[in-house]
Design a protein around this motif. Structure first.
Motif, mmCIF file in Angstrom:
data_model
loop_
_atom_site.group_PDB
_atom_site.id
_atom_site.type_symbol
_atom_site.label_atom_id
_atom_site.label_comp_id
_atom_site.label_asym_id
_atom_site.label_seq_id
_atom_site.Cartn_x
_atom_site.Cartn_y
_atom_site.Cartn_z
ATOM 1 N N PRO A 47 0.812 -1.225 0.000
ATOM 2 C CA PRO A 47 0.000 0.000 0.000
ATOM 3 C C PRO A 47 0.847 1.278 0.000
ATOM 4 N N GLU A 48 1.918 1.318 0.768
ATOM 5 C CA GLU A 48 2.770 2.508 0.792
ATOM 6 C C GLU A 48 3.462 2.729 -0.547
ATOM 7 N N VAL A 49 3.939 1.673 -1.163
ATOM 8 C CA VAL A 49 4.602 1.796 -2.465
ATOM 9 C C VAL A 49 3.607 2.304 -3.503
ATOM 10 N N MET A 50 2.402 1.763 -3.509
ATOM 11 C CA MET A 50 1.381 2.213 -4.463
ATOM 12 C C MET A 50 0.996 3.671 -4.219
ATOM 13 N N ALA A 51 0.929 4.072 -2.970
ATOM 14 C CA ALA A 51 0.601 5.465 -2.650
ATOM 15 C C ALA A 51 1.691 6.401 -3.179
ATOM 16 N N ARG A 52 2.944 5.988 -3.098
ATOM 17 C CA ARG A 52 4.044 6.813 -3.614
ATOM 18 C C ARG A 52 3.952 6.943 -5.139
ATOM 19 N N PHE A 53 3.612 5.866 -5.820
ATOM 20 C CA PHE A 53 3.445 5.924 -7.263
ATOM 21 C C PHE A 53 2.282 6.858 -7.625
ATOM 22 N N ALA A 54 1.243 6.862 -6.824
ATOM 23 C CA ALA A 54 0.055 7.662 -7.118
ATOM 24 C C ALA A 54 0.336 9.163 -7.090
#
Length: 82
Positions: free
Chosen positions: A68-75
């Motif tokens: 979830p944190e990695v995806m949030a950074r990509f977003a």
């Protein structure tokens, strides 16, 4: 690892290089080979850390917990890592 890694290790072990710098080598995958020789002068003359990364380096639970944190950074834009 293989011959490509051995060439990198040989280059790092040459005198005249910045031997005070911390050096990290991360092995990802095994397409270039399963093994590599490590020159003793590299270990004696440089601060080097060799680690592995791949499917077996972390548990599935650890990987999923960080997703979830990695995806949030990509977003929010480009992923910036230290």
């Amino acid at each position: 690892m293989g011959p490509v890694t051995e060439a990198a290790f040989a280059a790092l072990g040459r005198s005249g290089e910045d031997t005070e710098a911390n050096t990290a080598y991360v092995w990802i995958g095994s397409l270039a080979g399963l093994e590599a020789s490590l020159p003793a002068d590299l270990l004696r003359g440089r601060r080097i850390r060799i680690t592995g990364s791949g499917v077996g380096s972390r548990s599935a639970g650890e990987t999923l917990a960080e997703a979830p944190e990695v995806m949030a950074r990509f977003a929010v834009g480009p992923l910036q890592l230290p």
